[in-house]
Design a protein around this motif. Structure first.
Motif, mmCIF file in Angstrom:
data_model
loop_
_atom_site.group_PDB
_atom_site.id
_atom_site.type_symbol
_atom_site.label_atom_id
_atom_site.label_comp_id
_atom_site.label_asym_id
_atom_site.label_seq_id
_atom_site.Cartn_x
_atom_site.Cartn_y
_atom_site.Cartn_z
ATOM 1 N N LEU A 169 -0.782 -2.770 6.840
ATOM 2 C CA LEU A 169 0.060 -3.492 7.798
ATOM 3 C C LEU A 169 0.782 -4.653 7.135
ATOM 4 O O LEU A 169 1.935 -4.955 7.450
ATOM 5 C CB LEU A 169 -0.799 -4.016 8.956
ATOM 6 N N ILE A 170 0.094 -5.324 6.218
ATOM 7 C CA ILE A 170 0.686 -6.487 5.553
ATOM 8 C C ILE A 170 1.733 -6.062 4.529
ATOM 9 O O ILE A 170 2.789 -6.690 4.391
ATOM 10 C CB ILE A 170 -0.425 -7.329 4.903
ATOM 11 N N LEU A 171 1.464 -4.972 3.809
ATOM 12 C CA LEU A 171 2.416 -4.512 2.805
ATOM 13 C C LEU A 171 3.713 -4.005 3.427
ATOM 14 O O LEU A 171 4.779 -4.065 2.794
ATOM 15 C CB LEU A 171 1.779 -3.404 1.954
ATOM 16 N N GLN A 172 3.643 -3.508 4.663
ATOM 17 C CA GLN A 172 4.852 -3.001 5.324
ATOM 18 C C GLN A 172 5.930 -4.077 5.448
ATOM 19 O O GLN A 172 7.125 -3.783 5.395
ATOM 20 C CB GLN A 172 4.502 -2.470 6.715
ATOM 21 N N GLY A 173 5.515 -5.319 5.618
ATOM 22 C CA GLY A 173 6.490 -6.392 5.808
ATOM 23 C C GLY A 173 7.128 -6.899 4.534
ATOM 24 O O GLY A 173 7.986 -7.779 4.579
ATOM 25 N N LEU A 174 6.693 -6.368 3.371
ATOM 26 C CA LEU A 174 7.218 -6.863 2.099
ATOM 27 C C LEU A 174 8.197 -5.903 1.454
ATOM 28 O O LEU A 174 8.581 -6.101 0.289
ATOM 29 C CB LEU A 174 6.056 -7.130 1.131
ATOM 30 N N PHE A 228 1.107 -12.133 3.802
ATOM 31 C CA PHE A 228 0.645 -11.515 2.558
ATOM 32 C C PHE A 228 -0.108 -12.521 1.687
ATOM 33 O O PHE A 228 -1.167 -12.205 1.117
ATOM 34 C CB PHE A 228 1.834 -10.953 1.777
ATOM 35 N N LEU A 229 0.412 -13.729 1.559
ATOM 36 C CA LEU A 229 -0.251 -14.740 0.737
ATOM 37 C C LEU A 229 -1.623 -15.091 1.310
ATOM 38 O O LEU A 229 -2.587 -15.294 0.557
ATOM 39 C CB LEU A 229 0.625 -15.986 0.642
ATOM 40 N N THR A 230 -1.721 -15.149 2.630
ATOM 41 C CA THR A 230 -3.020 -15.407 3.255
ATOM 42 C C THR A 230 -3.997 -14.291 2.927
ATOM 43 O O THR A 230 -5.162 -14.546 2.594
ATOM 44 C CB THR A 230 -2.862 -15.522 4.783
ATOM 45 N N PHE A 231 -3.533 -13.045 3.027
ATOM 46 C CA PHE A 231 -4.394 -11.899 2.727
ATOM 47 C C PHE A 231 -4.882 -11.953 1.283
ATOM 48 O O PHE A 231 -6.060 -11.699 0.999
ATOM 49 C CB PHE A 231 -3.626 -10.603 2.979
ATOM 50 N N VAL A 232 -3.993 -12.281 0.353
ATOM 51 C CA VAL A 232 -4.384 -12.360 -1.063
ATOM 52 C C VAL A 232 -5.439 -13.438 -1.277
ATOM 53 O O VAL A 232 -6.423 -13.234 -2.004
ATOM 54 C CB VAL A 232 -3.144 -12.623 -1.943
ATOM 55 N N VAL A 233 -5.262 -14.598 -0.643
ATOM 56 C CA VAL A 233 -6.238 -15.677 -0.794
ATOM 57 C C VAL A 233 -7.606 -15.259 -0.227
ATOM 58 O O VAL A 233 -8.651 -15.486 -0.853
ATOM 59 C CB VAL A 233 -5.735 -16.962 -0.106
ATOM 60 N N VAL A 234 -7.595 -14.633 0.950
ATOM 61 C CA VAL A 234 -8.856 -14.211 1.570
ATOM 62 C C VAL A 234 -9.561 -13.182 0.692
ATOM 63 O O VAL A 234 -10.748 -13.325 0.361
ATOM 64 C CB VAL A 234 -8.604 -13.648 2.984
ATOM 65 N N ILE A 235 -8.842 -12.119 0.323
ATOM 66 C CA ILE A 235 -9.446 -11.071 -0.508
ATOM 67 C C ILE A 235 -9.831 -11.619 -1.874
ATOM 68 O O ILE A 235 -10.914 -11.325 -2.415
ATOM 69 C CB ILE A 235 -8.461 -9.883 -0.668
ATOM 70 N N GLY A 236 -8.943 -12.435 -2.456
ATOM 71 C CA GLY A 236 -9.229 -12.971 -3.790
ATOM 72 C C GLY A 236 -10.462 -13.840 -3.823
ATOM 73 O O GLY A 236 -11.308 -13.713 -4.716
ATOM 74 N N THR A 237 -10.595 -14.748 -2.848
ATOM 75 C CA THR A 237 -11.771 -15.624 -2.858
ATOM 76 C C THR A 237 -13.051 -14.841 -2.549
ATOM 77 O O THR A 237 -14.099 -15.116 -3.137
ATOM 78 C CB THR A 237 -11.606 -16.757 -1.836
ATOM 79 N N LEU A 238 -12.964 -13.870 -1.639
ATOM 80 C CA LEU A 238 -14.161 -13.075 -1.328
ATOM 81 C C LEU A 238 -14.619 -12.259 -2.532
ATOM 82 O O LEU A 238 -15.822 -12.187 -2.822
ATOM 83 C CB LEU A 238 -13.876 -12.150 -0.141
ATOM 84 N N LEU A 239 -13.674 -11.659 -3.239
ATOM 85 C CA LEU A 239 -14.053 -10.787 -4.349
ATOM 86 C C LEU A 239 -14.270 -11.561 -5.645
ATOM 87 O O LEU A 239 -15.295 -11.393 -6.314
ATOM 88 C CB LEU A 239 -12.999 -9.700 -4.543
#
Length: 523
Positions: free
Chosen positions: A283-288, A373-384
């Motif tokens: 869903l997030i990639l669709q907007g980019l 998208f930037l929010t998603f990257v921060v969330v996934i990045g910090t979790l992983l």
């Protein structure tokens, strides 16, 4: 049904293998989203911000607050305040400046909204990761306390930034006043509801009714506070802390059921939340579409680096400067080890609240898809990145709670000894009343059991009526044992209030007493 069933299956595998379930669920969500995006007609799991903020957040915050220690949080209120208020605003400002400078067409107010979205670490991630790793209690208390209160700061800053972006005039004084109002009213509402709920808990004797009410109160607190534009987060957290501190005033059955109910509810909500995070990728990639992928990757890397580095930059001065500047702090508090500051600085996992806030942005918000998208990257990045490296860092630094476990066992044994002495004293009072002369064998059994309980703690450290209308031995035993258990609880609560034992020790010992009282009950 597919979402909770899949989440449960992944969590079961994680528990079976001893892997961190939150991180495995995020990876499973990412994998599932990449696979299903290739098939038309595949189910789409869109994260609804209203569902997250109104359905998931209140019970998770309330449960974490119930299981926290009011006294321990008071002892670390300065670092918690510096992290939950100071660090959130510092991170939001730093992210805003970097994003505004790098991303064309992103207004400063919109960039500050992005900063407010990604600034707060997640309560669910902090609790799920920190406790599983066996960190020292003070470190866990700081991380959990920060994650309980920082959402209030971030969401208030988020509202101000969004309002400024859409053209509403906002002054620094007005923003500060809004924060003070939201936090102050949230505290008042939380305290008022905690008082009323506590009175009801004290009156109700049915464990099912008591816990049904307990499931409703976090939603009442959150919605009630939000209805008057106060902080629902603070209202829920304050209410949970107060009720958790006064849980000893409810019945043993209510406490036993509450422990099981919230443990199960936490498990179900957490696994769904972490799986939902990973499923948002398509869903997030669709907007980019149409953007230069290298530019987008550069923006994401820069924002992620700022989020991680600002926490490290803030943690060390906020840990050591107060003691260097103020003599009273130096005299009253021990200097924290550097490795504790390193652990706190690296424990910045973001979660579903950040994503929910990003999805809640208005449709005409500038560069909305990029912010998402930037929010998603921060969330996934910090979790992983931080989540996966966290256990290795802790092992490398040698940060463990072994000394606290030994101390807990020692204080538990001392508390059991004091409680058993109180129980025996109460038994002696009852026998001196002259009603137990014909049941000396029951009295002896009670005395032996109380002594065995006290001795067991040290070892771990290394309704019937007789034909004449009299109480039967078993009925008399249950009645007297309940009196003794009440005496033990009074001593344990007094020792907690006098800070001679910790809340965690109190809960552990009280649960043993509750289990024993449950075996004495008859339908």
């Amino acid at each position: 049904m597919l979402l909770p069933a899949g989440a449960l299956a992944v969590a079961a595998v994680a528990r079976w293998r001893g892997w961190p379930a939150p991180l495995l669920l995020v990876l499973a969500g990412l994998a599932a989203s990449l696979i299903t995006s290739r098939f038309s007609g595949a189910p789409e799991y869109r994260l609804d911000p209203e569902v997250v903020l109104l359905v998931f957040l209140p019970p998770l915050l309330y449960s974490a607050a119930l299981d926290s220690s009011y006294q321990r949080l008071r002892a670390v209120r300065r670092p918690v305040g510096l992290l939950s208020v100071g660090l959130v605003l510092f991170t939001a400002a730093a992210v805003a400046l970097v994003a505004h400078a790098m991303i064309p067409g992103l207004p400063l107010a919109a960039a500050f909204a992005l900063g407010a979205i990604v600034a707060p670490p997640d309560a669910v991630a902090a609790v799920a990761v920190a406790r599983r790793l066996g960190l020292p209690r003070k470190v866990i208390t700081i991380l959990v306390g920060e994650s309980l209160f920082n959402d209030a700061t971030a969401l208030t800053a988020y509202r101000v930034a969004v309002a400024a972006t859409v053209g509403v005039v906002v002054t620094p004084l007005g923003a500060a006043g809004e924060f003070i109002y939201a936090a102050g009213c949230g505290v008042v509402i939380g305290l008022a509801l905690a008082y009323l709920t506590g009175r009801l808990f004290g009156i109700l004797r049915d464990p099912l009714i008591t816990n049904a009410l307990g499931l409703l109160v976090p939603f009442v607190a959150y919605l009630g506070a939000e209805a008057v534009h106060a902080s629902g987060v603070i209202a829920v957290v304050v209410m949970g802390l107060v009720l958790g501190h006064r849980m000893d005033r409810t019945t043993y059955g209510a406490r036993l059921v509450s422990h099981s109910v919230w443990k199960m509810l936490d498990f179900v909500l957490e696994i769904v939340v972490f799986l939902l995070i990973g499923l948002q990728l398509p869903l997030i990639l669709q907007g980019l579409s149409g953007r230069n992928p290298w530019h987008v990757a550069g923006y994401a890397a820069a924002v992620f680096a700022v989020v991680v580095l600002t926490r490290l930059v803030w943690t060390f001065p906020s840990t050591y400067l107060p003691g260097m500047l103020f003599r009273k702090i130096r005299e009253r508090e021990e200097r924290p080890p550097v490795k504790y500051a390193v652990v706190v600085g690296w424990a910045g996992m973001r979660g579903v609240v950040s994503l929910a806030a990003a999805f809640a942005l208005p449709a005409d918000f500038p560069a909305r898809e990029m912010v998402l998208f930037l929010t998603f990257v921060v969330v996934i990045g910090t979790l992983l990145v931080q989540g996966l490296s966290f256990p290795m860092l802790i092992r490398k630094l040698g940060v463990t709670s072994e000394q606290e476990v030994y101390k807990d066992n020692l204080t538990e044994a001392a508390a059991q000894q004091a409680a058993a002495s109180a129980a025996l004293a109460r038994l002696e009072e009852l026998t001196s009343e002259g009603v137990l002369e014909t049941q000396s064998d029951v009295v002896e059994r009670l005395r032996v059991q109380a002594e065995r309980r006290a001795m067991g703690a040290w070892e771990r450290l290394g309704g019937g009526v007789g034909p004449e209308g009299e109480e039967t031995p078993s009925t008399l035993y249950r009645r007297l044992r309940r009196e003794m258990l009440d005496a033990e609880r009074e001593v344990l609560v007094r020792m907690r209030d006098e800070r001679r034992i910790d809340d965690e020790v109190l809960r552990r010992v009280t649960r043993e007493l509750d289990y024993e009282e449950a075996t004495l009950a008859r339908d």
